[in-house]
Design a protein around this motif. Structure first.
Motif, mmCIF file in Angstrom:
data_model
loop_
_atom_site.group_PDB
_atom_site.id
_atom_site.type_symbol
_atom_site.label_atom_id
_atom_site.label_comp_id
_atom_site.label_asym_id
_atom_site.label_seq_id
_atom_site.Cartn_x
_atom_site.Cartn_y
_atom_site.Cartn_z
ATOM 1 N N CYS A 89 0.833 -1.207 0.000
ATOM 2 C CA CYS A 89 0.000 0.000 0.000
ATOM 3 C C CYS A 89 0.866 1.255 0.000
ATOM 4 N N ILE A 90 0.256 2.347 -0.433
ATOM 5 C CA ILE A 90 0.951 3.641 -0.457
ATOM 6 C C ILE A 90 -0.084 4.760 -0.367
ATOM 7 N N PHE A 91 0.293 5.872 0.263
ATOM 8 C CA PHE A 91 -0.580 7.052 0.325
ATOM 9 C C PHE A 91 0.271 8.295 0.133
ATOM 10 N N GLU A 114 -7.753 19.299 -0.811
ATOM 11 C CA GLU A 114 -7.595 18.570 -2.065
ATOM 12 C C GLU A 114 -8.262 17.200 -1.991
ATOM 13 N N LEU A 115 -8.042 16.511 -0.879
ATOM 14 C CA LEU A 115 -8.615 15.174 -0.730
ATOM 15 C C LEU A 115 -10.142 15.232 -0.700
ATOM 16 N N PHE A 247 -3.814 5.091 -2.026
ATOM 17 C CA PHE A 247 -4.720 5.954 -1.280
ATOM 18 C C PHE A 247 -4.273 7.399 -1.399
ATOM 19 N N PHE A 248 -5.261 8.290 -1.527
ATOM 20 C CA PHE A 248 -4.953 9.712 -1.582
ATOM 21 C C PHE A 248 -4.359 10.129 -0.240
ATOM 22 N N GLY A 249 -4.981 9.692 0.855
ATOM 23 C CA GLY A 249 -4.502 10.081 2.194
ATOM 24 C C GLY A 249 -4.640 8.972 3.188
#
Length: 249
Positions: A89-91, A114-115, A247-249
């Motif tokens: 995973c990454i955000f 933004e999110l 993921f965005f955040g």
């Protein structure tokens, strides 16, 4: 004897007064550092000032210090891949709910806005997606699927622009935007106080065979991971394997 006792009491009073004065100065210093941390727009300086305020015992500075140093309180860092239940995973950055808005700086507020704009379909998410894909360095064939929402129109509003972008600029990947069929509506998990105890009501099904396919899941927020694990199970029932999640955040 009386003179010695008098001197003792004088020294005691002076000592107590000095200690009280020291605590008073410490309190005032904590307040000064706290207000300075609130006013500065420099993130590095904000961390230092809020830390000094915390050390001075200013409790109001606790949330500022914590939110200015999120990587000290979270095991994951933005744009650094991490493993979660067999998935990579990454955000892009940390998101903070509106109740913490007074404690975060301008850059953090801008990212949170933004999110939220992405969630509401007002931002396409192209940059977020490309940065995460580049950081993961994906080379194999994969199917890109979007996390199902509480309502069909939420899903379309949030991911339709990103879907159009993928069709134009990622033709080598399989776009799974239309692989989700909705059967109704459910309560949004983001509105519940304790998501770990909330069972996810199923309001969709996957309408295609994913046997042997590697899947990349795209979503707005990673919180407890409950939604991701539920979606992972549904994908596995169709023969797919969730290898990555962005993921965005």
């Amino acid at each position: 004897m009386d003179k010695a006792l008098l001197v003792y009491f004088i020294l005691l009073v002076v000592t107590v007064a000095a200690i009280r004065f020291a605590f008073y100065c410490l309190k005032k210093a904590g307040e000064a550092y706290f207000y300075a941390a609130q006013l500065t727009s420099d993130q590095s300086l904000r961390r230092k000032l809020s830390r000094k305020a915390v050390l001075a015992g200013n409790k109001e500075a606790y949330p500022i210090y914590a939110l200015s140093n999120p990587t000290e309180f979270d095991g994951h860092k933005p744009m650094e891949p991490f493993k979660f239940k067999g998935m990579k995973c990454i955000f892009t950055d940390f998101y903070f709910p509106n109740r913490y808005r007074d404690y975060i700086n301008y850059e953090q507020r801008f990212f949170c806005d933004e999110l939220l704009e992405f969630k509401d379909g007002k931002r396409n998410g192209h940059e977020f997606f490309m940065n995460c894909m580049e950081a993961l360095n994906l080379e194999d064939d994969y199917v890109i699927m979007f996390m199902p929402c509480s309502r069909n129109w939420h899903y379309k509003r949030r991911f339709s622009a990103l879907n159009d972008f993928l069709e134009d600029y990622y033709p080598e990947s399989s776009n799974g935007y239309k692989f989700i069929t909705y059967t109704g509506e459910r309560e949004s998990l983001h509105l519940t106080k304790d998501r770990t105890k909330k069972s996810l009501e199923q309001n969709f099904y996957i309408n295609c065979d994913l046997t042997g396919k590697k899947v990349v899941v795209v979503d707005d927020l990673f919180t407890t991971g409950c939604s991701l694990l539920n979606f992972k199970k549904q994908i596995e029932k169709k023969g797919g394997k969730v290898s990555y999640a962005l993921f965005f955040g």
